[in-house]
Motif scaffolding. Structure first.
Motif, PDB file in Angstrom:
ATOM      1  N   UNK A  42       1.530   7.270  -6.469  1.00 32.79           N
ATOM      2  CA  UNK A  42       0.500   8.297  -6.618  1.00 32.79           C
ATOM      3  C   UNK A  42       1.084   9.694  -6.314  1.00 32.79           C
ATOM      4  N   UNK A  43       1.839   9.789  -5.234  1.00 32.66           N
ATOM      5  CA  UNK A  43       2.433  11.077  -4.848  1.00 32.66           C
ATOM      6  C   UNK A  43       3.420  11.554  -5.921  1.00 32.66           C
ATOM      7  N   UNK A  44       4.143  10.606  -6.491  1.00 30.04           N
ATOM      8  CA  UNK A  44       5.107  10.969  -7.538  1.00 30.04           C
ATOM      9  C   UNK A  44       4.364  11.497  -8.771  1.00 30.04           C
ATOM     10  N   UNK A  45       3.322  10.777  -9.176  1.00 27.33           N
ATOM     11  CA  UNK A  45       2.601  11.176 -10.392  1.00 27.33           C
ATOM     12  C   UNK A  45       1.840  12.484 -10.210  1.00 27.33           C
ATOM     13  N   UNK A  46       1.337  12.732  -9.006  1.00 29.98           N
ATOM     14  CA  UNK A  46       0.553  13.952  -8.774  1.00 29.98           C
ATOM     15  C   UNK A  46       1.383  15.059  -8.103  1.00 29.98           C
ATOM     16  N   UNK A  47       2.678  14.803  -7.921  1.00 25.72           N
ATOM     17  CA  UNK A  47       3.604  15.774  -7.285  1.00 25.72           C
ATOM     18  C   UNK A  47       3.117  16.210  -5.900  1.00 25.72           C
ATOM     19  N   UNK A  48       2.807  15.235  -5.069  1.00 21.99           N
ATOM     20  CA  UNK A  48       2.356  15.544  -3.698  1.00 21.99           C
ATOM     21  C   UNK A  48       3.514  15.274  -2.737  1.00 21.99           C
ATOM     22  N   UNK A  73       0.837  -1.217   0.000  1.00 18.92           N
ATOM     23  CA  UNK A  73       0.000   0.000   0.000  1.00 18.92           C
ATOM     24  C   UNK A  73       0.865   1.258   0.000  1.00 18.92           C
ATOM     25  N   UNK A  74       1.989   1.184   0.714  1.00 17.19           N
ATOM     26  CA  UNK A  74       2.912   2.323   0.726  1.00 17.19           C
ATOM     27  C   UNK A  74       3.460   2.560  -0.679  1.00 17.19           C
ATOM     28  N   UNK A  75       3.760   1.456  -1.367  1.00 16.66           N
ATOM     29  CA  UNK A  75       4.288   1.575  -2.732  1.00 16.66           C
ATOM     30  C   UNK A  75       3.281   2.319  -3.626  1.00 16.66           C
TER      31      UNK A  75
END
Ligand code: SF4
Length: 188
Positions: free
Chosen positions: A53-59, A46-48
Motif C-alpha cells: 500500500x505504501x509503495x503504491x500510494x508513495x507513503x 499484514x506488514x506485507x
C-alpha cells in the motif's frame, strides 16, 4: 498543516485514513508497530500489505520492532482489559517515534474500525500525548471503513479475519467460546 506519524494496523485501514489526512493538508508518515498481532506469520502478512500500500500510494514507512514479549508481559493477568493495554502500548511507541523524528503529531488508523473502542483510543491518545510531549491528532475515520476496505480489495491487499492477538483469534474461531459468550449475554 502538520507532519503526522500515522500508526497503522494494516493495509485496508490505511488507505482512507491516509487519504483523509493528506486531503486536510498533512504530511503523513506511516508507522507499522503491532506486537499484538499473532502469530508472527500473520504479523508478516499484514506488514506485507502495508508495504504494498505504501509503495503504491508513495507513503514513507517506518517499521517498528516486533516486541511480542512486551505485549504479553503487559497483558498478563489483565486479559479483560487487554484492548486498552494494547492501545496504550501502540500509541505510546508511536508518540515516542513521532517525537524522536521531530514530527508535530501522531494519530492512528485504529479509529476507522467499528470493532474498536474509539472513546478508549481517544482517552489513551490524549494521556500518552501529555506524557511524551507531542500532540495527539484525534481523528474519527469510521465513515471511511467500507470505502477503505473496498479499495483494499481492488488493490488485492490481504484482508485479515481477526483483530490481531491470540485471544481475538480464539474468539473468532472457537464456536464453543462464542456460544458460551452468547449464552452468558442472554442470562444477564
Ligand atoms: S482484541 Fe485487538 S485491540 Fe484487543 S488486545 Fe487483541 S489485538 Fe489488541
Amino acid at each position: 498543516m502538520a507532519k503526522v506519524l500515522l500508526h497503522t494496523c494494516c493495509g485496508p485501514c490505511l488507505i482512507y485514513s491516509y487519504e483523509k489526512l493528506t486531503k486536510e493538508g498533512h504530511d503523513v508518515t506511516c508507522f507499522y508497530y503491532n506486537p499484538n498481532i499473532h502469530p508472527f506469520k500473520e504479523y508478516k502478512e499484514r506488514l506485507k500489505s502495508v508495504r504494498k500500500c505504501c509503495k503504491e500510494l508513495s507513503i514513507p514507512l517506518i517499521v517498528g520492532d516486533y516486541e511480542m514479549e512486551e505485549y504479553f508481559r503487559r497483558v498478563a493477568f489483565h486479559e479483560d482489559e487487554r484492548c486498552s493495554i494494547c492501545y496504550n502500548l501502540r500509541l505510546e511507541k508511536t508518540a515516542k517515534i513521532a517525537k524522536s523524528e521531530n514530527l508535530d503529531a501522531f494519530t492512528t488508523t485504529l479509529t476507522i474500525s467499528p470493532y474498536q473502542s474509539i472513546e478508549s483510543i481517544k482517552e489513551i491518545g490524549g494521556k500518552v500525548a501529555q506524557e511524551i510531549g507531542v500532540q495527539f491528532l484525534f481523528k474519527d475515520f469510521r465513515e471511511g471503513f467500507k470505502e477503505s476496505h473496498e479499495k483494499a480489495k481492488e488493490m488485492d491487499l490481504y484482508m485479515q479475519k481477526y483483530c490481531g492477538c491470540l485471544f481475538s483469534e480464539w474468539e473468532r474461531y472457537d464456536k464453543r467460546k462464542e456460544r458460551k459468550r452468547v449464552k452468558s449475554n442472554m442470562e444477564t
